[in-house]
Design an enzyme around this catalytic site. Structure first.
Site, PDB file in Angstrom:
ATOM      1  N   ASP A  56      43.873  89.586  47.070  1.00 52.39           N
ATOM      2  CA  ASP A  56      44.091  90.995  46.730  1.00 52.39           C
ATOM      3  C   ASP A  56      42.861  91.581  46.040  1.00 52.39           C
ATOM      4  O   ASP A  56      42.339  92.625  46.436  1.00 52.39           O
ATOM      5  CB  ASP A  56      45.331  91.106  45.830  1.00 52.39           C
ATOM      6  CG  ASP A  56      45.806  92.532  45.614  1.00 52.39           C
ATOM      7  OD1 ASP A  56      45.423  93.426  46.385  1.00 52.39           O
ATOM      8  OD2 ASP A  56      46.594  92.733  44.671  1.00 52.39           O
ATOM      9  N   THR A  95      50.722  81.632  48.660  1.00 52.23           N
ATOM     10  CA  THR A  95      50.404  80.226  48.375  1.00 52.23           C
ATOM     11  C   THR A  95      49.419  80.036  47.223  1.00 52.23           C
ATOM     12  O   THR A  95      49.149  78.904  46.839  1.00 52.23           O
ATOM     13  CB  THR A  95      49.837  79.511  49.622  1.00 52.23           C
ATOM     14  OG1 THR A  95      48.609  80.136  50.007  1.00 52.23           O
ATOM     15  CG2 THR A  95      50.827  79.551  50.767  1.00 52.23           C
TER      16      THR A  95
END
Length: 174
Positions: A33, A121
């Site tokens: 992100d 993850t």
């Protein structure tokens, strides 16, 4: 239709859309992100702020689309994967829904090529093998009934995910 797996940096992949493993605020964060926001520039954040003002962010499993700014893509599809809670909070379904909603949004926007990171993850601690299986199965099932997307690339940042995805891609039959 092609499904590829590469090890690398998703911000450098030339596709129509890059999927961002976003958080519910849409304001950037760590991991993929933060890398997407940093590489793409301010226009991505500005689009995310407009979405927040309109609908208040993005819920887990949902997806929204913005410009790609300086990235070698046309769009960024931001989706929010679940935080792993030992499988007690519907995490598997929510992760599949994040992939599915990203693919649906891609089709709605006439996107033909799309790259996915390994959603949930990292800091969200979703077990890598289970997440990879959900990702590959969801994408394969979607592509079986939809021919608009011609190329899907799973971009693995780390060697562990790269090995897992390569192993599962041929094993999962749909």
């Amino acid at each position: 239709m092609e499904i590829a797996i590469i090890k690398g940096d998703i911000t450098k992949i030339p596709v129509d859309a890059i999927v961002n493993a976003a958080n519910t605020s849409l304001l950037g964060g760590g991991g993929v992100d933060g890398a997407i926001h940093q590489a793409g520039g301010l226009s991505i954040l500005e689009d995310c702020q407009k979405i927040r003002n309109k609908q208040g962010g993005c819920q887990v499993g949902e997806a929204v689309i913005t410009t790609a700014g300086h990235l070698p893509a046309k769009f960024v599809i931001h989706t929010v994967g679940p935080v792993w809670n030992n499988g007690k909070s519907n995490e598997e379904t929510l992760l599949a829904t994040a992939y599915l909603n990203s693919l649906r949004l891609a089709v709605e926007n006439e996107i033909e090529s799309i790259s996915f990171p390994n959603i949930s993850t990292g800091i969200y601690k979703f077990p890598k093998e289970k997440a990879a299986e959900i990702a590959i199965r969801t994408v394969k099932e979607f592509l079986k009934t939809n021919d608009k997307i011609t190329k899907v690339i799973f971009v693995c940042f780390d060697e562990g995910n790269f090995i897992i995805y390569n192993d599962l891609l041929t094993k999962i039959k749909i």
